[in-house]
Design a protein around this motif. Structure first.
Motif, PDB file in Angstrom:
ATOM      1  N   LEU A  47     -34.744  28.553  69.339  1.00 56.17           N
ATOM      2  CA  LEU A  47     -35.196  28.769  67.887  1.00 56.17           C
ATOM      3  C   LEU A  47     -33.364  29.463  67.267  1.00 56.17           C
ATOM      4  O   LEU A  47     -33.378  29.420  66.331  1.00 56.17           O
ATOM      5  N   PRO A  48     -33.957  30.617  67.766  1.00 57.31           N
ATOM      6  CA  PRO A  48     -32.655  31.847  66.819  1.00 57.31           C
ATOM      7  C   PRO A  48     -31.484  30.568  66.788  1.00 57.31           C
ATOM      8  O   PRO A  48     -30.755  30.989  65.759  1.00 57.31           O
ATOM      9  N   THR A  49     -31.035  30.428  67.452  1.00 54.83           N
ATOM     10  CA  THR A  49     -29.522  29.680  67.334  1.00 54.83           C
ATOM     11  C   THR A  49     -29.443  29.048  66.213  1.00 54.83           C
ATOM     12  O   THR A  49     -28.295  28.496  65.382  1.00 54.83           O
ATOM     13  N   ILE A  50     -30.601  28.117  66.603  1.00 57.85           N
ATOM     14  CA  ILE A  50     -30.776  26.658  65.357  1.00 57.85           C
ATOM     15  C   ILE A  50     -31.113  27.407  63.645  1.00 57.85           C
ATOM     16  O   ILE A  50     -29.932  27.118  63.084  1.00 57.85           O
ATOM     17  N   LEU A  51     -32.192  28.450  63.732  1.00 52.94           N
ATOM     18  CA  LEU A  51     -31.676  29.579  62.556  1.00 52.94           C
ATOM     19  C   LEU A  51     -30.513  29.870  61.887  1.00 52.94           C
ATOM     20  O   LEU A  51     -30.055  30.413  61.059  1.00 52.94           O
ATOM     21  N   LEU A  52     -29.769  30.733  63.523  1.00 54.18           N
ATOM     22  CA  LEU A  52     -27.978  31.466  62.432  1.00 54.18           C
ATOM     23  C   LEU A  52     -27.571  29.774  62.250  1.00 54.18           C
ATOM     24  O   LEU A  52     -27.100  30.476  61.265  1.00 54.18           O
ATOM     25  N   VAL A  53     -27.715  29.253  62.556  1.00 50.28           N
ATOM     26  CA  VAL A  53     -26.297  27.942  62.425  1.00 50.28           C
ATOM     27  C   VAL A  53     -27.085  27.810  61.377  1.00 50.28           C
ATOM     28  O   VAL A  53     -25.986  27.086  60.391  1.00 50.28           O
ATOM     29  N   LEU A  54     -27.797  27.839  60.769  1.00 52.22           N
ATOM     30  CA  LEU A  54     -28.506  27.017  59.386  1.00 52.22           C
ATOM     31  C   LEU A  54     -28.230  28.067  58.040  1.00 52.22           C
ATOM     32  O   LEU A  54     -27.909  27.619  57.409  1.00 52.22           O
ATOM     33  N   VAL A  55     -28.205  29.765  58.804  1.00 52.43           N
ATOM     34  CA  VAL A  55     -28.197  30.571  57.873  1.00 52.43           C
ATOM     35  C   VAL A  55     -26.671  30.571  57.654  1.00 52.43           C
ATOM     36  O   VAL A  55     -26.353  30.385  56.286  1.00 52.43           O
ATOM     37  N   LEU A  56     -25.884  30.403  58.404  1.00 50.27           N
ATOM     38  CA  LEU A  56     -24.842  30.868  58.680  1.00 50.27           C
ATOM     39  C   LEU A  56     -24.167  29.913  57.607  1.00 50.27           C
ATOM     40  O   LEU A  56     -23.136  29.023  56.905  1.00 50.27           O
ATOM     41  N   GLY A  57     -24.572  27.853  57.476  1.00 49.37           N
ATOM     42  CA  GLY A  57     -24.122  27.119  56.996  1.00 49.37           C
ATOM     43  C   GLY A  57     -24.674  27.064  55.973  1.00 49.37           C
ATOM     44  O   GLY A  57     -23.960  26.202  54.881  1.00 49.37           O
ATOM     45  N   ALA A  58     -25.864  27.356  55.591  1.00 51.15           N
ATOM     46  CA  ALA A  58     -26.208  27.221  53.868  1.00 51.15           C
ATOM     47  C   ALA A  58     -25.140  28.549  53.427  1.00 51.15           C
ATOM     48  O   ALA A  58     -24.651  28.461  52.385  1.00 51.15           O
ATOM     49  N   SER A  59     -25.140  29.752  53.911  1.00 51.94           N
ATOM     50  CA  SER A  59     -24.060  30.730  52.853  1.00 51.94           C
ATOM     51  C   SER A  59     -22.237  30.065  53.234  1.00 51.94           C
ATOM     52  O   SER A  59     -22.124  30.228  51.979  1.00 51.94           O
ATOM     53  N   TRP A  60     -22.292  29.056  54.259  1.00 51.07           N
ATOM     54  CA  TRP A  60     -21.262  28.183  53.737  1.00 51.07           C
ATOM     55  C   TRP A  60     -21.818  26.896  52.142  1.00 51.07           C
ATOM     56  O   TRP A  60     -20.186  26.824  51.922  1.00 51.07           O
ATOM     57  N   LEU A  61     -22.683  26.653  52.004  1.00 51.17           N
ATOM     58  CA  LEU A  61     -22.575  25.740  51.402  1.00 51.17           C
ATOM     59  C   LEU A  61     -22.745  26.183  50.230  1.00 51.17           C
ATOM     60  O   LEU A  61     -22.153  25.384  49.208  1.00 51.17           O
ATOM     61  N   PHE A  62     -22.923  27.665  50.105  1.00 52.38           N
ATOM     62  CA  PHE A  62     -23.151  27.982  49.031  1.00 52.38           C
ATOM     63  C   PHE A  62     -22.182  28.833  47.792  1.00 52.38           C
ATOM     64  O   PHE A  62     -21.324  28.158  47.234  1.00 52.38           O
ATOM     65  N   PHE A  63     -21.155  29.128  49.299  1.00 53.57           N
ATOM     66  CA  PHE A  63     -19.787  29.502  48.915  1.00 53.57           C
ATOM     67  C   PHE A  63     -18.523  28.573  48.609  1.00 53.57           C
ATOM     68  O   PHE A  63     -18.387  28.121  47.152  1.00 53.57           O
ATOM     69  N   LEU A  64     -19.153  26.809  48.906  1.00 48.51           N
ATOM     70  CA  LEU A  64     -18.663  25.939  48.766  1.00 48.51           C
ATOM     71  C   LEU A  64     -19.045  25.704  47.312  1.00 48.51           C
ATOM     72  O   LEU A  64     -17.729  25.117  46.534  1.00 48.51           O
ATOM     73  N   THR A  65     -20.088  25.959  47.106  1.00 49.19           N
ATOM     74  CA  THR A  65     -20.102  25.012  45.805  1.00 49.19           C
ATOM     75  C   THR A  65     -19.388  26.034  44.491  1.00 49.19           C
ATOM     76  O   THR A  65     -19.918  25.256  43.568  1.00 49.19           O
ATOM     77  N   VAL A  66     -20.302  27.564  44.494  1.00 49.90           N
ATOM     78  CA  VAL A  66     -19.377  28.208  43.798  1.00 49.90           C
ATOM     79  C   VAL A  66     -18.126  27.873  43.594  1.00 49.90           C
ATOM     80  O   VAL A  66     -17.700  27.681  42.689  1.00 49.90           O
ATOM     81  N   VAL A  67     -17.283  27.687  45.245  1.00 50.82           N
ATOM     82  CA  VAL A  67     -15.698  27.308  45.166  1.00 50.82           C
ATOM     83  C   VAL A  67     -15.324  26.142  43.606  1.00 50.82           C
ATOM     84  O   VAL A  67     -14.598  26.491  43.051  1.00 50.82           O
ATOM     85  N   ALA A  68     -16.634  24.788  44.100  1.00 45.74           N
ATOM     86  CA  ALA A  68     -16.072  23.457  43.421  1.00 45.74           C
ATOM     87  C   ALA A  68     -16.320  23.600  42.475  1.00 45.74           C
ATOM     88  O   ALA A  68     -15.268  23.359  41.705  1.00 45.74           O
ATOM     89  N   VAL A  69     -17.385  24.107  41.783  1.00 49.17           N
ATOM     90  CA  VAL A  69     -17.354  25.077  40.707  1.00 49.17           C
ATOM     91  C   VAL A  69     -16.443  25.650  39.414  1.00 49.17           C
ATOM     92  O   VAL A  69     -15.858  25.325  38.459  1.00 49.17           O
ATOM     93  N   CYS A  70     -15.727  26.512  40.232  1.00 46.54           N
ATOM     94  CA  CYS A  70     -15.312  27.968  39.323  1.00 46.54           C
ATOM     95  C   CYS A  70     -13.915  26.349  39.306  1.00 46.54           C
ATOM     96  O   CYS A  70     -12.642  26.594  38.729  1.00 46.54           O
ATOM     97  N   ALA A  71     -13.615  25.355  40.260  1.00 47.03           N
ATOM     98  CA  ALA A  71     -12.174  25.191  40.641  1.00 47.03           C
ATOM     99  C   ALA A  71     -11.895  23.831  38.733  1.00 47.03           C
ATOM    100  O   ALA A  71     -11.560  23.954  38.746  1.00 47.03           O
ATOM    101  N   ALA A  72     -13.142  23.536  38.740  1.00 45.08           N
ATOM    102  CA  ALA A  72     -13.377  22.678  37.554  1.00 45.08           C
ATOM    103  C   ALA A  72     -12.807  23.563  37.040  1.00 45.08           C
ATOM    104  O   ALA A  72     -12.619  22.416  35.797  1.00 45.08           O
TER     105      ALA A  72
END
Ligand SMILES: Nc1ncnc2c1ncn2[C@@H]1O[C@H](COP(=O)(O)OP(=O)(O)OP(=O)(O)O)[C@@H](O)[C@H]1O
Ligand SMILES: [Mg+2]
Lengths: 326, 502
Positions: free
Chosen positions: B160-185
């Protein structure tokens, strides 16, 4: 004091002077039409008045606040509708208005009440569940007008709202604008459709190459511009037995009448141009028309129809502007 | 209407109260979230990708079910976890950021954003609303895949900790990409610029998906326990998260500034973000140095990286428009470096660079020293800001010669910056070769931003002395300071002219 006072407005785009020393005033409850050829600087002026752009020089006072120096203060007083009224995909009319009402910071009951009253006023209630992207141009334009009314602005700035509307939609728009002016709002509207503007507006301003050429009532502008008032008569004849000779006789007779300057044959009618020195005031057109008709009938000319018109905004526009485009 | 209201109040007061609560909650929400979520749930893209994602997860779980029934003891959880994660990653790292980009880009193309600005929502709330609404949609997708991910845990082979780690880091990646994409517009204006940004974004998002998947695969392979024991991993993850956070913030503020009107103090946000980014990074590095003093070479490394960052962000800050809108001038003092205007931007970058150099000198003195190579590190720390100053000022001097307007546009000056430093990097070594010198000849490459900087950091072990000396460094500084002074004068003169013209 006027609601809106524009003084010496200037806007440069590099070497191009898009707006040059424009000044005018607008009272609450009146409609001012802004007329000019393409590229005259209408949209630029309106964008400045909507606080979306800043002038290089000049001052604009709205309700006692400087629009140039304190745009945040006056923004809530302005409803601006750009020449491209954008709508969103996958949003219904109600949701569209509700969204902008939220964006204007309206909450709860107040928001519901405002959205409902705007939909009522613009006649959008039956369409409220329709997607905005599926509406006809006239309806989209009403949604856009409704959006500008949500926060109850004192000044409406509408950039070519009648563009692309069919005659019926235009008449409906005219009635909406009249009603808004009667509510005490000042309306600034730009258009190419001059005859339309003449019927909607109390006053108009003619702009070309960024300069205001004339402001005031339509008739006043004409008189101001030419120094002579001009009107036209249209006389239709029924030649009968006399045949072609009747045209020449009528023409001669007409040219003998005072104020008649020009007569031209147009199909089965004669177009008569009347000119009157010394402004547009008075009822000289009616008086001259009566005299001309009496003369024609008295001389036995077979007149079968007779009408007159004053020169309208279109003529004023053509006269004042010289077709120069920036 | 009122009769209707009393009716419902009479029959269902509780219903009314609950709706009132929901409504009040809705009022507090960013209006854009309400609109975008309504819009998103009606769009075809959402339902198609939702359906496809669920379908592939479902097929995968059928395969998993069949394969575990055959083998008695299963340890295939890790593989299936990655399989499910791929489905989610496609949506999270590509479709969501891309839709967010399209959403704001269309808002700008259709000029509906002008209407938004006029409502008084403000650019920051508009951007936050856009990002938040797409994160809500991402959460909807995640909640659909969640049960499948949990299912992979029961297949054994992943904890479970591995799953959580992947999900949390993935979520921060998603957040970053969304911010970058919105700002790129918000970054491009013309049609060509928009097409370029669009292409670059598509490419970057493709790479972002790859990168996210590789990282997820590595983490799920290694498992939480083994990676959490490695110090290097922790520092690298921390550095990545910090870079994502601070650059995301910088980009966000830049985008907000791009959406602001000229009458607003639009540069305040991005310039403050840049300053704080540098200060906080300095503090973090200071902590690192106090905790475990790295070698002296790290100090010159920090100086070079910091100056590179300042040079690239600086050329954007220093090519702001000349002068300010009239509404802003009254409150602008000589030291108001955060307020609009190219000259203040340029000065801010210079001040930040000097501060950063001071900090790096501090790091150098704290590092374990006492060797002869220390002199080379000192030269390295001091050379980086000199080159930055020179190459930042040069395009400003060339482009903003007070008389010429031709080259003064921001885009031209940015191109000048990159091409001048690139040309110097390539031509000066060539010149050295032409004159029968070594490629990295110190004198020919004195103003070469790449080789010259390398030379200053170089230590000649056979002679036991640094390759360069303080005299050469002083030359570079002299040239840099003179150019910077000329650039500053040119900017001041242009601002004066801009103010006089309006
Ligand atoms: N952002 C801009 N950059 C450069 N020039 C501009 C810009 N906006 C407008 N102009 C120029 O300013 C002049 C006035 O434009 P404006 O849009 O105000 O005219 P208009 O009267 O609204 O015309 P139309 O009837 O075509 O809408 C035009 O010559 C136009 O090319
Ligand atoms: Mg226009």
């Amino acid at each position: 004091m006027s609601l809106l006072e524009v003084k010496g407005l200037r806007r440069d785009y590099g070497a191009l002077r898009a707006v040059d020393d424009v000044s005018f005033e607008l009272e609450a409850g009146t409609i001012l039409g802004f007329i000019g050829p393409n590229g005259a600087g209408k949209s630029t002026t309106m964008r400045i008045l909507a606080t979306l752009d800043t002038p290089n020089a000049g001052q604009v006072m709205l309700d006692g606040h400087s629009l140039v120096d304190t745009p945040d203060k006056v923004r809530p007083l302005i409803g601006y509708m750009p020449d491209r009224y954008g709508t969103y995909d996958d949003v219904t009319v109600f949701e569209f208005l509700d969204f902008f009402a939220r964006a204007y910071g309206l909450h709860g009951r107040e928001r519901a009440r405002r959205v409902a009253s705007v939909m009522e006023f613009t006649g959008l209630v039956p369409l409220q569940e329709k997607l905005t992207s599926a509406l006809s141009k006239g309806m989209k334009q009403r949604v856009a007008l409704g959006r500008t009314l949500l926060h109850e602005p004192k000044l409406l700035i509408l950039d070519e709202p009648a563009d692309g509307l069919d005659p019926r939609a235009r008449i409906e728009l005219r009635e909406l604008l009249r009603a808004l002016a009667d509510q005490g709002k000042a309306v600034l509207i730009s258009s190419h459709i001059l005859t339309e503007l003449a019927e909607i507006c109390d006053t108009c301003a003619i702009i070309e190459q960024g300069r205001l050429l004339a402001t005031g009532r339509v008739a006043d502008i004409l008189a101001q511009a030419t120094g002579t008032a001009v009107a036209e008569l249209l006389v239709r004849l029924f030649p009968g037995e006399e045949g072609e000779a009747v045209w020449a006789r009528a023409e001669r007779l007409l040219l003998e009448q005072p104020r008649v300057k020009q007569v031209a044959r147009e199909g089965d009618a004669l177009r008569v141009r009347l000119e009157h020195e010394g402004g547009a005031a008075g009822q000289w057109v009616d008086e001259s028309a009566a005299r001309v008709l009496a003369a024609l009938v008295g001389a036995g000319v077979p007149v079968c129809a007779f009408s007159h018109r004053e020169r309208n905004l279109e003529d004023a526009f053509m006269h004042v502007t010289k077709g120069r485009v920036a | 209407m009122s009769a209707l209201a009393t009716d419902t109040a009479g029959t269902a007061p509780r219903e009314e109260a609950r709706r009132g609560l929901l409504e009040r909650l809705g009022d507090r929400l960013n209006p854009l979230v309400v609109k975008e979520v309504r819009q998103g749930l009606r769009s075809r893209v959402f339902w198609v990708s939702f359906g496809l994602m669920l379908l592939s997860c479902f097929i995968l779980s059928m395969v998993a079910y069949v394969s575990t029934r055959e083998g008695a003891l299963s340890t295939k959880g890790q593989g299936f976890f990655f399989g499910f994660y791929v489905c989610l990653a496609m949506v999270h790292f590509f479709i969501i950021p891309y839709s967010a980009y399209r959403s704001l880009a269309r808002e700008r193309e259709d000029e509906t954003w002008v209407l938004l600005i006029l409502t008084g929502l403000g650019p920051r709330r508009i951007l936050r609303g856009k990002v938040a609404s797409f994160l809500v949609q991402a959460a909807l997708y995640a909640s659909a895949v969640g049960p499948f991910l949990l299912f992979s845990y029961y297949l054994n082979g992943i904890d479970l900790p591995t799953i959580l780690l992947v999900l949390v880091l993935g979520a921060s990646w998603l957040f970053f990409l969304t911010v970058v994409a919105v700002c790129a517009a918000t970054l491009a204006d013309g049609r060509i610029g928009r097409a370029l940004v669009h292409l670059v974004l598509l490419g970057s998002l493709g790479m972002a998906v790859m990168y996210g998947l590789i990282a997820a695969f590595f983490l799920s392979e290694q498992g939480y326990r083994s990676v959490s024991r490695e110090e290097g991993f922790l520092i690298a993850t921390g550095a990545c998260l910090w870079a994502m956070l601070s650059y995301g913030w910088l980009l966000f503020e830049t985008a907000a500034a791009r959406l602001s009107l000229a009458t607003e103090n639009y540069t305040w946000g991005p310039r403050l973000a840049l300053t704080l980014q540098l200060v906080l990074t300095g503090v973090l590095l200071l902590g690192l140095w106090l905790w475990d003093a790295p070698p002296a070479g790290a100090a010159s490394g920090a100086s070079v990286l910091g100056c590179l960052h300042l040079a690239i962000t600086g050329i954007f800050v220093a090519t702001d428009v000349d002068g300010q809108a009239r509404a802003l001038r009254a409150h602008t003092r000589p030291w108001s470096l955060l307020r609009p205007g190219a000259v203040r931007g340029f000065r801010l970058v210079v001040v930040l660079m000097l501060g950063w150099t001071g900090l790096c000198l501090g790091f150098l003195s704290m590092s374990a020293g006492g060797r002869g190579s220390d002199m080379a590190h000192l030269l390295g720390v001091l050379a980086a800001p000199a080159y930055t100053l020179f190459y930042l000022s040069l395009p400003l001097v060339v482009g903003r010669l007070p008389q010429s307007d031709r080259l003064a546009s921001p885009a031209v000056m940015r191109v000048l910056f990159f091409s001048l430093s690139g040309l110097a990097g390539a031509l000066l070594p060539l010149l050295a070769v032409l004159f029968d010198q070594r490629v990295d000849d110190p004198l020919f490459n004195l103003l070469n931003p790449f080789v010259g900087m390398g030379n200053f950091n170089d230590y000649n072990h056979s002679l036991d002395e640094p390759k360069m000396n303080l005299g050469l460094l002083a030359c570079v500084w002299l040239v840099a300071v003179l150019t910077a002074f000329a650039a500053d004068r040119a900017l001041v003169e242009r601002e004066r002219r801009a103010h006089a013209a309006s």
